[in-house]
Design a protein around this motif. Structure first.
Motif, PDB file in Angstrom:
ATOM      1  N   GLN A  32     143.696  39.397  56.837  1.00 17.66           N
ATOM      2  CA  GLN A  32     143.398  39.223  55.411  1.00 17.66           C
ATOM      3  C   GLN A  32     142.070  39.898  55.048  1.00 17.66           C
ATOM      4  OE1 GLN A  32     146.603  38.097  55.467  1.00 17.66           O
ATOM      5  NE2 GLN A  32     146.124  36.895  53.670  1.00 17.66           N
ATOM      6  N   ASP A  33     141.844  41.108  55.641  1.00 15.90           N
ATOM      7  CA  ASP A  33     140.653  41.928  55.397  1.00 15.90           C
ATOM      8  C   ASP A  33     139.362  41.315  55.933  1.00 15.90           C
ATOM      9  OD1 ASP A  33     141.845  44.180  54.191  1.00 15.90           O
ATOM     10  OD2 ASP A  33     142.013  43.108  52.296  1.00 15.90           O
ATOM     11  N   LYS A  34     139.454  40.269  56.762  1.00 19.32           N
ATOM     12  CA  LYS A  34     138.278  39.708  57.421  1.00 19.32           C
ATOM     13  C   LYS A  34     138.366  40.007  58.918  1.00 19.32           C
ATOM     14  CE  LYS A  34     137.586  35.916  54.130  1.00 19.32           C
ATOM     15  NZ  LYS A  34     137.487  34.446  53.950  1.00 19.32           N
ATOM     16  N   GLU A  35     137.248  40.492  59.478  1.00 20.81           N
ATOM     17  CA  GLU A  35     137.265  40.876  60.899  1.00 20.81           C
ATOM     18  C   GLU A  35     137.536  39.665  61.776  1.00 20.81           C
ATOM     19  OE1 GLU A  35     134.209  42.668  64.198  1.00 20.81           O
ATOM     20  OE2 GLU A  35     134.227  43.618  62.212  1.00 20.81           O
ATOM     21  N   LEU A  36     138.508  39.838  62.669  1.00 21.60           N
ATOM     22  CA  LEU A  36     138.909  38.766  63.570  1.00 21.60           C
ATOM     23  C   LEU A  36     138.395  38.996  64.984  1.00 21.60           C
ATOM     24  CD1 LEU A  36     140.552  36.126  63.585  1.00 21.60           C
ATOM     25  CD2 LEU A  36     142.583  37.478  64.117  1.00 21.60           C
ATOM     26  N   GLY A  37     138.230  40.268  65.369  1.00 17.65           N
ATOM     27  CA  GLY A  37     137.750  40.579  66.698  1.00 17.65           C
ATOM     28  C   GLY A  37     137.710  42.071  66.945  1.00 17.65           C
ATOM     29  N   ARG A  38     137.103  42.444  68.086  1.00 20.16           N
ATOM     30  CA  ARG A  38     137.019  43.844  68.510  1.00 20.16           C
ATOM     31  C   ARG A  38     137.376  43.923  69.987  1.00 20.16           C
ATOM     32  NH1 ARG A  38     133.171  47.366  65.323  1.00 20.16           N
ATOM     33  NH2 ARG A  38     132.990  46.314  63.294  1.00 20.16           N
ATOM     34  N   PHE A  39     138.003  45.030  70.361  1.00 24.52           N
ATOM     35  CA  PHE A  39     138.449  45.220  71.744  1.00 24.52           C
ATOM     36  C   PHE A  39     138.064  46.624  72.192  1.00 24.52           C
ATOM     37  CE2 PHE A  39     141.706  46.559  74.839  1.00 24.52           C
ATOM     38  CZ  PHE A  39     141.582  45.554  75.787  1.00 24.52           C
ATOM     39  N   CYS A  40     137.157  46.720  73.184  1.00 24.38           N
ATOM     40  CA  CYS A  40     136.748  48.019  73.721  1.00 24.38           C
ATOM     41  C   CYS A  40     137.845  48.562  74.630  1.00 24.38           C
ATOM     42  CB  CYS A  40     135.441  47.887  74.500  1.00 24.38           C
ATOM     43  SG  CYS A  40     134.022  47.447  73.476  1.00 24.38           S
ATOM     44  N   HIS A  41     138.136  49.853  74.498  1.00 20.54           N
ATOM     45  CA  HIS A  41     139.232  50.465  75.250  1.00 20.54           C
ATOM     46  C   HIS A  41     139.018  50.344  76.755  1.00 20.54           C
ATOM     47  CE1 HIS A  41     140.964  52.027  71.637  1.00 20.54           C
ATOM     48  NE2 HIS A  41     139.947  52.810  71.367  1.00 20.54           N
ATOM     49  N   ARG A  42     140.076  49.956  77.452  1.00 19.83           N
ATOM     50  CA  ARG A  42     140.096  49.971  78.915  1.00 19.83           C
ATOM     51  C   ARG A  42     140.940  51.132  79.425  1.00 19.83           C
ATOM     52  NH1 ARG A  42     141.503  43.503  79.476  1.00 19.83           N
ATOM     53  NH2 ARG A  42     139.458  42.688  78.812  1.00 19.83           N
ATOM     54  N   ILE A  43     141.877  51.574  78.596  1.00 19.60           N
ATOM     55  CA  ILE A  43     142.722  52.737  78.870  1.00 19.60           C
ATOM     56  C   ILE A  43     142.387  53.781  77.806  1.00 19.60           C
ATOM     57  CG2 ILE A  43     145.107  53.597  78.894  1.00 19.60           C
ATOM     58  CD1 ILE A  43     145.976  50.848  79.882  1.00 19.60           C
ATOM     59  N   PRO A  44     142.232  55.070  78.175  1.00 17.79           N
ATOM     60  CA  PRO A  44     141.870  56.093  77.185  1.00 17.79           C
ATOM     61  C   PRO A  44     142.777  56.043  75.962  1.00 17.79           C
ATOM     62  CG  PRO A  44     141.813  57.022  79.387  1.00 17.79           C
ATOM     63  CD  PRO A  44     142.382  55.640  79.525  1.00 17.79           C
ATOM     64  N   PRO A  45     142.200  55.939  74.761  1.00 16.71           N
ATOM     65  CA  PRO A  45     143.018  55.775  73.553  1.00 16.71           C
ATOM     66  C   PRO A  45     143.907  56.970  73.235  1.00 16.71           C
ATOM     67  CG  PRO A  45     140.729  56.183  72.985  1.00 16.71           C
ATOM     68  CD  PRO A  45     140.767  55.953  74.461  1.00 16.71           C
ATOM     69  N   TYR A  46     143.571  58.165  73.769  1.00 15.88           N
ATOM     70  CA  TYR A  46     144.412  59.338  73.493  1.00 15.88           C
ATOM     71  C   TYR A  46     145.797  59.207  74.140  1.00 15.88           C
ATOM     72  CZ  TYR A  46     143.305  61.042  78.229  1.00 15.88           C
ATOM     73  OH  TYR A  46     143.171  61.158  79.587  1.00 15.88           O
ATOM     74  N   LYS A  47     145.944  58.263  75.077  1.00 16.13           N
ATOM     75  CA  LYS A  47     147.242  58.059  75.721  1.00 16.13           C
ATOM     76  C   LYS A  47     148.180  57.195  74.879  1.00 16.13           C
ATOM     77  CE  LYS A  47     145.753  58.499  80.552  1.00 16.13           C
ATOM     78  NZ  LYS A  47     145.768  57.850  81.889  1.00 16.13           N
ATOM     79  N   ILE A  48     147.633  56.492  73.893  1.00 12.30           N
ATOM     80  CA  ILE A  48     148.445  55.557  73.100  1.00 12.30           C
ATOM     81  C   ILE A  48     149.350  56.328  72.146  1.00 12.30           C
ATOM     82  CG2 ILE A  48     148.391  53.703  71.410  1.00 12.30           C
ATOM     83  CD1 ILE A  48     145.657  52.889  72.562  1.00 12.30           C
ATOM     84  N   ASN A  49     150.656  56.101  72.248  1.00 14.34           N
ATOM     85  CA  ASN A  49     151.600  56.769  71.339  1.00 14.34           C
ATOM     86  C   ASN A  49     152.818  55.898  71.020  1.00 14.34           C
ATOM     87  OD1 ASN A  49     153.017  56.878  73.741  1.00 14.34           O
ATOM     88  ND2 ASN A  49     152.989  59.109  73.902  1.00 14.34           N
ATOM     89  N   GLN A  50     152.707  54.591  71.299  1.00 13.27           N
ATOM     90  CA  GLN A  50     153.836  53.708  71.034  1.00 13.27           C
ATOM     91  C   GLN A  50     153.335  52.370  70.484  1.00 13.27           C
ATOM     92  OE1 GLN A  50     156.307  52.695  74.433  1.00 13.27           O
ATOM     93  NE2 GLN A  50     158.109  52.490  73.142  1.00 13.27           N
ATOM     94  N   LEU A  51     154.045  51.856  69.491  1.00 12.32           N
ATOM     95  CA  LEU A  51     153.737  50.567  68.871  1.00 12.32           C
ATOM     96  C   LEU A  51     154.918  49.632  69.043  1.00 12.32           C
ATOM     97  CD1 LEU A  51     152.195  48.647  66.831  1.00 12.32           C
ATOM     98  CD2 LEU A  51     153.376  49.902  65.020  1.00 12.32           C
TER      99      LEU A  51
END
Length: 223
Positions: A188-207
């Motif tokens: 609802q547009d309020k920050e809930l949390g943050r997660f620092c990448h453990r796996i290189p983000p350029y590898k992400i291509n699926q949701l």
């Protein structure tokens, strides 16, 4: 077999055109307000699929967040700075490819939770790997949210959010913004949390999105 490329345009109010050549008009047989999906099939290689002027051009981004519909359970065919419409009115689990990756992009999910499910999740991963770069899970049974990654066959250390802003049988809006260092989660547009990448983000291509919720709309925005 000889192949050729063509530019096909379908206008709701005007005739169909192929390479700027007009074809006969087709009178509506159904109410166009009830049309929420497009299907393309056959022996064809698509280079680009776009849906323009959802309402007014100046309101395009706002309206995709509101309606967020169009191409359902299909591969995103084209990377552009325009909002990408991924899904509309999905009741089951959802799975799609994010062509062009996720860096500097935002997933906007509008949904509705069902009381019959104790847990729901959204995850981001590499299609060709079993590793999960990011999973956000809502645990109604434990009254908390959990963020984690799955690497080399093992779940890593959970990050807990001991606050549950979600309620069963209620609408919600979730946003996940990914940059080169982290994923920011907003409810609802309020920050809930943050997660620092453990796996290189350029590898992400699926949701992937679990069942247990109703997807009102799913949009991918480029910052």
């Amino acid at each position: 077999m000889e192949c050729s490329s063509h530019d096909l345009k379908i206008y709701v109010e005007n005739p169909v055109t192929i390479d700027d050549f007009s074809y006969p008009e087709f009178p509506h047989r159904l109410d166009m307000q009830d049309v929420h999906a497009i299907e393309i099939a056959g022996f064809i290689s698509l280079n680009k699929v776009s849906i323009e002027n959802l309402e007014k051009p100046c309101d395009f981004e706002k309206n995709t967040k509101k309606y967020a519909g169009g191409v359902t359970n299909q591969v995103e065919m084209y990377r552009s700075k325009e909002p990408v419409l991924l899904a509309l009115s999905e009741d089951s689990s959802f799975n799609c490819t994010l062509a062009g990756g996720i860096i500097d992009r935002e997933v906007v999910l509008k949904g509705y939770t069902f009381a019959t499910h104790e847990r729901i999740y959204v995850l981001l991963k590499e299609m060709t790997s079993n590793d999960i770069a990011f999973q956000f899970e809502v645990r109604f049974d434990q009254r908390k949210c959990v963020i984690n990654s799955f690497e080399c066959g093992t779940w890593k250390k959970e990050l807990e959010i001991n606050h549950l802003p979600f309620q069963n049988n209620m609408d919600f809006t979730l946003k996940f913004f990914c940059d080169n260092t982290q994923i920011v989660i907003l409810h609802q547009d309020k920050e809930l949390g943050r997660f620092c990448h453990r796996i290189p983000p350029y590898k992400i291509n699926q949701l992937k999105i679990s069942d247990g919720l109703k997807i009102h709309g799913l949009t991918l925005l480029t910052k």
